[in-house]
Write an enzyme that holds these catalytic residues in place. Structure first.
Site, mmCIF file in Angstrom:
data_model
loop_
_atom_site.group_PDB
_atom_site.id
_atom_site.type_symbol
_atom_site.label_atom_id
_atom_site.label_comp_id
_atom_site.label_asym_id
_atom_site.label_seq_id
_atom_site.Cartn_x
_atom_site.Cartn_y
_atom_site.Cartn_z
ATOM 1 N N GLY A 9 -41.504 36.110 106.696
ATOM 2 C CA GLY A 9 -42.148 35.437 105.565
ATOM 3 C C GLY A 9 -41.255 34.350 104.997
ATOM 4 O O GLY A 9 -40.299 33.893 105.624
ATOM 5 N N GLY A 10 -41.564 33.961 103.753
ATOM 6 C CA GLY A 10 -40.767 32.924 103.095
ATOM 7 C C GLY A 10 -39.307 33.304 102.973
ATOM 8 O O GLY A 10 -38.446 32.450 102.738
ATOM 9 N N GLY A 69 -27.121 1.219 120.440
ATOM 10 C CA GLY A 69 -27.072 1.899 119.148
ATOM 11 C C GLY A 69 -26.275 3.188 119.223
ATOM 12 O O GLY A 69 -25.633 3.606 118.252
ATOM 13 N N ALA A 70 -26.307 3.829 120.404
ATOM 14 C CA ALA A 70 -25.593 5.099 120.557
ATOM 15 C C ALA A 70 -24.086 4.894 120.372
ATOM 16 O O ALA A 70 -23.388 5.777 119.877
ATOM 17 C CB ALA A 70 -25.898 5.703 121.917
HETATM 18 C C1 HXC Z 1 -42.961 46.557 101.225
HETATM 19 C C2 HXC Z 1 -42.360 46.940 103.386
HETATM 20 C C3 HXC Z 1 -42.438 45.556 103.689
HETATM 21 C C4 HXC Z 1 -42.793 44.676 102.639
HETATM 22 C C5 HXC Z 1 -41.809 46.593 105.450
HETATM 23 N N1 HXC Z 1 -41.978 47.530 104.521
HETATM 24 N N2 HXC Z 1 -42.098 45.387 104.976
HETATM 25 N N3 HXC Z 1 -42.617 47.417 102.181
HETATM 26 N N4 HXC Z 1 -43.029 45.221 101.420
HETATM 27 N N5 HXC Z 1 -42.836 43.361 102.805
HETATM 28 C C6 HXC Z 1 -41.739 48.949 104.608
HETATM 29 C C7 HXC Z 1 -42.740 49.676 105.513
HETATM 30 O O1 HXC Z 1 -43.874 50.048 104.780
HETATM 31 C C8 HXC Z 1 -41.910 50.868 105.935
HETATM 32 O O2 HXC Z 1 -41.881 51.796 104.885
HETATM 33 C C9 HXC Z 1 -40.523 50.316 106.046
HETATM 34 O O3 HXC Z 1 -40.502 49.131 105.258
HETATM 35 C C10 HXC Z 1 -40.153 49.946 107.450
HETATM 36 O O4 HXC Z 1 -41.192 49.142 108.001
HETATM 37 P P1 HXC Z 1 -41.894 49.493 109.389
HETATM 38 O O5 HXC Z 1 -43.096 48.633 109.480
HETATM 39 O O6 HXC Z 1 -42.069 50.952 109.535
HETATM 40 O O7 HXC Z 1 -40.767 49.041 110.407
HETATM 41 P P2 HXC Z 1 -40.918 48.212 111.739
HETATM 42 O O8 HXC Z 1 -41.979 48.788 112.616
HETATM 43 O O9 HXC Z 1 -39.529 48.124 112.292
HETATM 44 O O10 HXC Z 1 -41.411 46.767 111.311
HETATM 45 C C11 HXC Z 1 -40.633 45.995 110.417
HETATM 46 C C12 HXC Z 1 -41.399 44.730 110.015
HETATM 47 C C13 HXC Z 1 -42.787 45.091 109.463
HETATM 48 C C14 HXC Z 1 -41.531 43.800 111.230
HETATM 49 C C15 HXC Z 1 -40.538 44.008 108.982
HETATM 50 O O11 HXC Z 1 -42.655 46.126 108.497
HETATM 51 C C16 HXC Z 1 -43.470 43.942 108.832
HETATM 52 O O12 HXC Z 1 -44.058 43.119 109.534
HETATM 53 N N6 HXC Z 1 -43.405 43.874 107.511
HETATM 54 C C17 HXC Z 1 -44.016 42.767 106.777
HETATM 55 C C18 HXC Z 1 -43.178 41.529 106.937
HETATM 56 C C19 HXC Z 1 -43.707 40.350 106.160
HETATM 57 O O13 HXC Z 1 -44.756 39.787 106.512
HETATM 58 N N7 HXC Z 1 -43.022 40.018 105.124
HETATM 59 C C20 HXC Z 1 -43.372 38.869 104.365
HETATM 60 C C21 HXC Z 1 -43.384 39.218 102.960
HETATM 61 S S1 HXC Z 1 -43.638 37.707 102.088
HETATM 62 P P3 HXC Z 1 -41.749 53.382 105.119
HETATM 63 O O14 HXC Z 1 -41.879 53.950 103.758
HETATM 64 O O15 HXC Z 1 -42.847 53.754 106.048
HETATM 65 O O16 HXC Z 1 -40.406 53.563 105.727
HETATM 66 C C22 HXC Z 1 -42.106 37.060 101.813
HETATM 67 C C23 HXC Z 1 -42.140 35.788 100.996
HETATM 68 C C24 HXC Z 1 -40.833 35.529 100.335
HETATM 69 O O17 HXC Z 1 -41.116 37.546 102.180
HETATM 70 C C25 HXC Z 1 -41.054 34.542 99.255
HETATM 71 C C26 HXC Z 1 -40.310 33.309 99.401
HETATM 72 C C27 HXC Z 1 -40.774 32.231 98.529
#
Ligand code: HXC
Length: 529
Positions: free
Chosen positions: A177-178, A414-415
């Protein structure tokens, strides 16, 4: 001496416990957390956050900040999903944070944001490098806008720290994500070959929105970001390799922009004389024959040690750090092994950001030139070679650090100018005998200068190719040589390959007192280019 303990205060965890019991209780919580982390990380082939910290830092040097912050030590302690603190690397202090994937997927909420922001403040006050060990699902979904805001604050603080202290990011798991912009704003990104991923939108979102089915690897794997996107600066074979590279990189950098880069005691070794002599035959005389520029660099620098940066990306240009008689330098060099060392959009951005980094932190820049020119064609024009190539001119033209440039074989058009020429501000410029410097290569120049003559010969039925060959030979003899450069003062001397190391060392010695025009908190930032 007997130590008198102050009167006991009851703890929240156990009102009847003694102070010692309370400390033991906290230790127990910490041990449980570490056991949980190991159970989660090890089967995935990953170290725990604490194991990473102990491998990165000098033994026993880690001092944690707010170990239990963000967790309820009285009940169901889980802790925050990030560990923050400072320690030393080769005896020099650094600030470090490590995301703990075993706690809520290492995600960032209010507590994690507060801990990281506090650490960044500490690092800026102490003027020490910041190292981030990242392994996280990004913004914690449950925390909503609070998590997003914390990222925003981290971005802002990272930008404030840019150019003040070196900032390194190690991606040791997901970075999604971000949240990817947090490392993207730092100076160097190191990714592990397995387990590390960086993407703005994950495979599931991509599929939902566009229908494209793509793997984690193809969307944001370490190879993609090292070879293709240029997001990463080092492809580590393992976590140990990633942590070791971070330690090596730091050994060339000052702790902050006010400090000089560290210098090392240097004892001349016989091998360096041998290396210098070998340079005379290492580079083929014919400017069309390739050779490995990294080998040339290794023959020039102390102990042949060169820490390359972004090795896999834009391989037509080489950048990295080395030492000359114990003084760290940044090296920028064309690489004839790849695409004949031509400049293109990626090479321009790679070199520009490296030059900006060196200049921000007072690291002298050595430029080794062997460049046939910019890669011609629609692909490069459409990719924005004008806009992106301009960054390189901007970087060199604004740099204040000592700059020494050597033209090894050829430098066309230029390089020639953008590769650390005197006109852009280099302090000392040298060339090897036989260096070819001209506005363009003989074939192109003859076609333009003698267009009418060649056309007339063709219409008269004469041997056009023989005439062209004659003209090319004359142009080469008269124009493709360093004579004009020498008489115009573009080169300070013509040196042999074996004299090059000493010429670089002497030039840097001369330039040690160069005014770097530092008169504020930083010279400039190292913004992403
Ligand atoms: C809350 C989260 C989470 C999230 C993971 N978890 N991502 N909880 N918010 N963003 C939790 C899961 O529920 C899980 O909890 C534990 O973390 C481990 O995740 P798993 O999915 O079981 O692990 P894995 O299979 O290894 O996959 C990891 C992962 C996947 C690839 C990171 O969880 C995933 O795709 N998460 C979402 C990633 C994402 O899209 N993030 C973007 C957020 S937006 P439990 O309790 O079961 O252990 C962002 C914007 C920032 O970041 C802003 C900037 C301006």
């Amino acid at each position: 001496m007997t130590l008198t303990l102050p009167p006991r205060t009851p703890s929240a965890a156990d009102p009847d416990s003694s102070r010692e019991d309370y400390v033991n209780h906290l230790d127990e919580l910490a041990q449980q957390a570490e056991a949980r982390a190991a159970a989660r990380q090890h089967p995935a082939g990953k170290l725990t956050a604490r194991e990473r910290l102990s491998q990165l830092l000098d033994p026993m040097s880690f001092q944690e900040i707010g170990q239990f912050a963000g967790g309820n030590v009285g009940k169901d302690f889980l802790g925050a999903a990030v560990i923050t603190g400072h320690g030393t690397i080769n005896g020099r202090r650094v600030a470090v944070y490590a995301q703990d994937f075993s706690v809520r997927g290492g995600t960032l909420g209010r507590a994690e944001g507060d801990k990281i922001l506090h650490l960044l403040d500490v690092a800026l006050e102490m003027k020490i490098p910041i190292i981030a060990l990242l392994d996280s699902g990004g913004a914690r979904i449950q925390d909503g806008v609070v998590a997003l805001t914390q990222y925003g604050r981290i971005f802002r603080k990272t930008c404030q720290a840019s150019g003040v202290v070196p900032q390194l990011s190690l991606i040791l798991g997901p970075c999604a994500g971000g949240a990817v912009y947090s490392p993207a704003l730092t100076d160097f990104i190191i990714m592990t070959r397995d387990n590390s991923h960086m993407f703005v939108t994950g495979p599931d979102v991509v599929k939902a929105v566009t229908g494209e089915v793509v793997s984690f690897e193809d969307l944001g794997g370490a190879e993609l970001h090292n070879f293709q996107s240029g997001v990463a600066h080092y492809l580590a074979d393992s976590e140990a390799d990633a942590l070791e590279y971070a330690r090596a990189l730091l050994s060339y950098l000052p702790s902050n922009c006010e400090e000089r880069p560290p210098s090392y005691a240097y004892e001349p070794v016989a091998q360096e004389l041998v290396n210098s002599a070998a340079l005379d035959s290492l580079v083929p005389a014919s400017s069309r024959q390739p050779y490995d520029m990294v080998e040339v660099i290794r023959h020039l620098v102390d102990h042949g040690e060169f820490v390359e940066v972004q090795e896999m990306f834009a391989r037509n240009i080489v950048v990295g750090f080395a030492c000359l008689e114990g003084t760290p330098v940044g090296i920028v060099a064309n690489q004839p092994m790849f695409d004949a060392g031509t400049l293109d959009v990626d090479a321009s951005e790679k070199a520009s950001r490296f030059v900006r980094f060196c200049d921000a932190f007072g690291i002298p820049i050595i430029t080794l030139v062997d460049v046939p020119g910019y890669r011609p064609g629609t692909e490069q024009e459409q990719a924005g070679i004008i806009r992106r190539g301009a960054k390189m001119i901007f970087a060199y033209a604004n740099a204040q650090v000592p700059m020494v440039t050597v033209v090894l074989r050829k430098a066309y058009g230029g390089a020639y100018i953008v590769m650390g020429s005197k006109s852009l501000g280099a302090d000392m410029n040298f060339a090897w005998p036989g260096a070819e410097v001209a506005v363009m290569g003989a074939d192109g120049a003859v076609s333009i200068m003698h267009r009418r003559e060649l056309k007339a010969a063709e219409e008269a039925g004469e041997d056009v190719e023989a005439l062209r060959a004659q003209l090319v030979q004359r142009y080469t003899e008269e124009s493709v040589n360093p004579n004009l450069c020498v008489s115009e003062g573009e080169f300070d001397a013509i040196i042999t390959p074996s004299q090059t190391r000493q010429a670089l060392i002497d030039s840097l010695a001369l330039l040690t007192t160069k005014d770097l025009q530092y008169d504020g908190k930083k010279r400039h930032d190292n913004g992403p280019l």
